[in-house]
Design a protein around this motif. Structure first.
Motif, PDB file in Angstrom:
ATOM      1  N   ALA A 130     -12.984  -1.486  -8.038  1.00  0.00           N
ATOM      2  CA  ALA A 130     -11.643  -1.053  -8.431  1.00  0.00           C
ATOM      3  C   ALA A 130     -10.978  -0.133  -7.411  1.00  0.00           C
ATOM      4  N   GLN A 131     -11.683   0.242  -6.346  1.00  0.00           N
ATOM      5  CA  GLN A 131     -11.073   1.153  -5.372  1.00  0.00           C
ATOM      6  C   GLN A 131      -9.842   0.505  -4.734  1.00  0.00           C
ATOM      7  N   PRO A 132      -8.786   1.284  -4.454  1.00  0.00           N
ATOM      8  CA  PRO A 132      -7.538   0.709  -3.925  1.00  0.00           C
ATOM      9  C   PRO A 132      -7.542   0.535  -2.412  1.00  0.00           C
ATOM     10  N   PHE A 133      -8.699   0.571  -1.798  1.00  0.00           N
ATOM     11  CA  PHE A 133      -8.819   0.406  -0.341  1.00  0.00           C
ATOM     12  C   PHE A 133     -10.123  -0.339  -0.067  1.00  0.00           C
ATOM     13  N   PRO A 134     -10.183  -1.070   1.043  1.00  0.00           N
ATOM     14  CA  PRO A 134     -11.429  -1.761   1.379  1.00  0.00           C
ATOM     15  C   PRO A 134     -12.537  -0.771   1.723  1.00  0.00           C
ATOM     16  N   ILE A 135     -13.751  -1.100   1.322  1.00  0.00           N
ATOM     17  CA  ILE A 135     -14.950  -0.340   1.678  1.00  0.00           C
ATOM     18  C   ILE A 135     -15.793  -1.280   2.531  1.00  0.00           C
ATOM     19  N   LEU A 136     -15.578  -1.217   3.831  1.00  0.00           N
ATOM     20  CA  LEU A 136     -16.142  -2.200   4.750  1.00  0.00           C
ATOM     21  C   LEU A 136     -17.566  -1.821   5.157  1.00  0.00           C
ATOM     22  N   VAL A 137     -18.408  -2.838   5.251  1.00  0.00           N
ATOM     23  CA  VAL A 137     -19.802  -2.648   5.652  1.00  0.00           C
ATOM     24  C   VAL A 137     -20.072  -3.570   6.840  1.00  0.00           C
ATOM     25  N   LEU A 138     -20.484  -2.980   7.950  1.00  0.00           N
ATOM     26  CA  LEU A 138     -20.778  -3.747   9.164  1.00  0.00           C
ATOM     27  C   LEU A 138     -22.235  -4.171   9.177  1.00  0.00           C
ATOM     28  N   THR A 139     -22.468  -5.457   9.414  1.00  0.00           N
ATOM     29  CA  THR A 139     -23.801  -6.004   9.611  1.00  0.00           C
ATOM     30  C   THR A 139     -23.808  -6.752  10.945  1.00  0.00           C
TER      31      THR A 139
ATOM     32  N   MET B  88       0.841  -1.202   0.000  1.00  0.00           N
ATOM     33  CA  MET B  88       0.000   0.000   0.000  1.00  0.00           C
ATOM     34  C   MET B  88       0.874   1.248   0.000  1.00  0.00           C
ATOM     35  N   ASN B  89       0.444   2.243  -0.781  1.00  0.00           N
ATOM     36  CA  ASN B  89       1.126   3.529  -0.781  1.00  0.00           C
ATOM     37  C   ASN B  89       1.247   4.053   0.650  1.00  0.00           C
ATOM     38  N   ASP B  90       2.466   4.470   1.049  1.00  0.00           N
ATOM     39  CA  ASP B  90       2.677   4.942   2.415  1.00  0.00           C
ATOM     40  C   ASP B  90       1.810   6.140   2.756  1.00  0.00           C
ATOM     41  N   ARG B  91       1.406   6.899   1.747  1.00  0.00           N
ATOM     42  CA  ARG B  91       0.567   8.060   2.012  1.00  0.00           C
ATOM     43  C   ARG B  91      -0.876   7.669   2.279  1.00  0.00           C
ATOM     44  N   ARG B  92      -1.250   6.453   1.965  1.00  0.00           N
ATOM     45  CA  ARG B  92      -2.610   5.980   2.251  1.00  0.00           C
ATOM     46  C   ARG B  92      -2.644   5.464   3.687  1.00  0.00           C
ATOM     47  N   ASN B  93      -2.892   6.370   4.606  1.00  0.00           N
ATOM     48  CA  ASN B  93      -2.865   5.982   6.021  1.00  0.00           C
ATOM     49  C   ASN B  93      -4.038   6.571   6.814  1.00  0.00           C
ATOM     50  N   ILE B  94      -5.056   7.068   6.095  1.00  0.00           N
ATOM     51  CA  ILE B  94      -6.229   7.666   6.730  1.00  0.00           C
ATOM     52  C   ILE B  94      -7.433   6.766   6.507  1.00  0.00           C
ATOM     53  N   ALA B  95      -8.212   6.555   7.559  1.00  0.00           N
ATOM     54  CA  ALA B  95      -9.480   5.844   7.440  1.00  0.00           C
ATOM     55  C   ALA B  95     -10.629   6.841   7.438  1.00  0.00           C
ATOM     56  N   LEU B  96     -11.715   6.454   6.807  1.00  0.00           N
ATOM     57  CA  LEU B  96     -12.955   7.229   6.817  1.00  0.00           C
ATOM     58  C   LEU B  96     -14.054   6.328   7.362  1.00  0.00           C
ATOM     59  N   THR B  97     -14.719   6.786   8.425  1.00  0.00           N
ATOM     60  CA  THR B  97     -15.823   6.027   9.019  1.00  0.00           C
ATOM     61  C   THR B  97     -17.123   6.788   8.792  1.00  0.00           C
ATOM     62  N   LEU B  98     -18.105   6.091   8.221  1.00  0.00           N
ATOM     63  CA  LEU B  98     -19.399   6.679   7.898  1.00  0.00           C
ATOM     64  C   LEU B  98     -20.468   6.038   8.777  1.00  0.00           C
ATOM     65  N   ALA B  99     -20.999   6.821   9.703  1.00  0.00           N
ATOM     66  CA  ALA B  99     -22.003   6.314  10.638  1.00  0.00           C
ATOM     67  C   ALA B  99     -23.345   6.118   9.943  1.00  0.00           C
ATOM     68  N   GLY B 100     -24.198   5.315  10.561  1.00  0.00           N
ATOM     69  CA  GLY B 100     -25.571   5.172  10.099  1.00  0.00           C
ATOM     70  C   GLY B 100     -26.429   6.328  10.593  1.00  0.00           C
TER      71      GLY B 100
ATOM     72  N   LEU C 158      -6.760   7.771   1.479  1.00  0.00           N
ATOM     73  CA  LEU C 158      -7.577   6.742   2.118  1.00  0.00           C
ATOM     74  C   LEU C 158      -6.916   5.368   2.080  1.00  0.00           C
ATOM     75  N   ALA C 159      -6.888   4.749   3.252  1.00  0.00           N
ATOM     76  CA  ALA C 159      -6.428   3.367   3.373  1.00  0.00           C
ATOM     77  C   ALA C 159      -7.582   2.424   3.650  1.00  0.00           C
ATOM     78  N   ALA C 160      -8.701   2.956   4.127  1.00  0.00           N
ATOM     79  CA  ALA C 160      -9.860   2.122   4.442  1.00  0.00           C
ATOM     80  C   ALA C 160     -11.072   3.006   4.635  1.00  0.00           C
ATOM     81  N   VAL C 161     -12.233   2.454   4.324  1.00  0.00           N
ATOM     82  CA  VAL C 161     -13.515   3.066   4.641  1.00  0.00           C
ATOM     83  C   VAL C 161     -14.315   2.035   5.419  1.00  0.00           C
ATOM     84  N   ALA C 162     -14.938   2.465   6.506  1.00  0.00           N
ATOM     85  CA  ALA C 162     -15.848   1.599   7.265  1.00  0.00           C
ATOM     86  C   ALA C 162     -17.189   2.279   7.329  1.00  0.00           C
ATOM     87  N   SER C 163     -18.257   1.512   7.155  1.00  0.00           N
ATOM     88  CA  SER C 163     -19.582   2.112   7.097  1.00  0.00           C
ATOM     89  C   SER C 163     -20.602   1.196   7.747  1.00  0.00           C
TER      90      SER C 163
END
Length: 291
Positions: free
Chosen positions: A111-120, A1-13, A36-41
């Motif tokens: 195709a996004q270079p980071f996981p787009i995680l969905v919590l169930t 992973m690109n070293d600059r990709r070290n920020i996560a984004l969390t999207l609440a319900g 962005l290194a990860a998105v959690a939603s």
């Protein structure tokens, strides 16, 4: 992973209130995307993620407004006579997600270079679906009443709900995208009990409506931008966890109600509120990105 990709984004319900996050995204996406290194939603936050990363926000929002044309009631008990649930939300939600994942939307998500995680949330073992829904929603609402400044709930896990996290990039069809997001958003009677990959699932908010921890398990994540959908006391917002998380919330209640599908104009007003309020947090965002 690109070293600059070290920020996560969390999207609440938060139902329709999650569109406040979309307004923030409009203002911040150019700065955030390369980092962005990860998105959690979770729940409607997962819908915002689909809109943001499918490249289909404009046609999907237009479709959603058209699909809700003529709706004057959020609960229509005459639908029961036709063998349907009292709320049309699930059908409208699904069709909108299918629109967002169509015409290249699915491919862009994958195709996004980071996981787009969905919590169930999976049901407690041995508990019938109807009982699980009633107990889970009651526990969630009780905890909000008892702990009004709470951001991360805990009652759901304590009574046996189990987290299941999926990456949107693993979806193989628009129908998969719709199934996953609706499972994460499952809040009967407005949206049906979810099913994904053979599991019965309910709103991920039973586990944590703000799944910051899921994003932080991704290797390389150093800091986390956590976008909320309703006001919270100032002492739980801003830079927390020694600066590793930045919590951003609306300054006041957003214009739209969680499950009001009769006023699409208020969804637009909620997006615009997010766009306006982004500037209130620009300095804190700059500090978060300075890592």
């Amino acid at each position: 992973m690109n070293d600059r990709r070290n920020i996560a984004l969390t999207l609440a319900g938060g139902g329709n209130r999650a569109f406040f996050q979309l307004g923030l995204w409009h203002r911040w996406s150019e700065r955030l995307l390369p980092r962005l290194a990860a998105v959690a939603s979770c729940s409607a936050g997962a819908c915002v993620a689909v809109f943001a990363f499918s490249g289909r926000e404009i046609p999907a929002r237009a479709f959603w407004i058209a699909r809700r044309s003529g709706m004057t009631r959020n609960l229509d008990w005459t639908r029961l006579v036709r063998g349907k649930g009292p709320a049309p939300h699930g059908e409208v939600y699904r069709d909108t997600l299918l629109c967002a994942a169509a015409e290249g939307g699915l491919e862009r998500l994958r195709a996004q270079p980071f996981p787009i995680l969905v919590l169930t949330a999976g049901f407690p073992r041995g508990v019938p679906t109807g009982v699980g829904v009633a107990v889970g929603l009651a526990a969630y609402n009780l905890e909000k009443r008892l702990r009004p400044s709470m951001i991360h709930p805990s009652f759901g896990r304590r009574i046996g709900f189990v987290p299941h996290v999926y990456d949107l990039r693993g979806c193989e069809s628009p129908e998969d995208v719709a199934d996953l997001v609706i499972a994460s958003s499952s809040t009967p009677p407005f949206t049906p009990v979810g099913r994904f990959r053979g599991r019965r699932l309910i709103d991920g908010g039973m586990i944590d409506n703000v799944p910051a921890a899921a994003a932080e398990r991704v290797p390389g994540v150093k800091r986390n931008l956590v976008l909320l959908t309703r006001p919270y006391p100032s002492n739980v917002l801003g830079e927390q966890s020694h600066g590793a998380r930045l919590y951003v919330a609306p300054s006041q209640p957003v214009p739209v109600e969680r499950w009001d599908y009769t006023r699409p104009d208020l969804v637009d007003a909620t997006v615009e509120m997010g766009e306006r309020e982004a500037s209130l947090h620009d300095e804190a965002l700059a500090r978060l990105l300075a890592v």
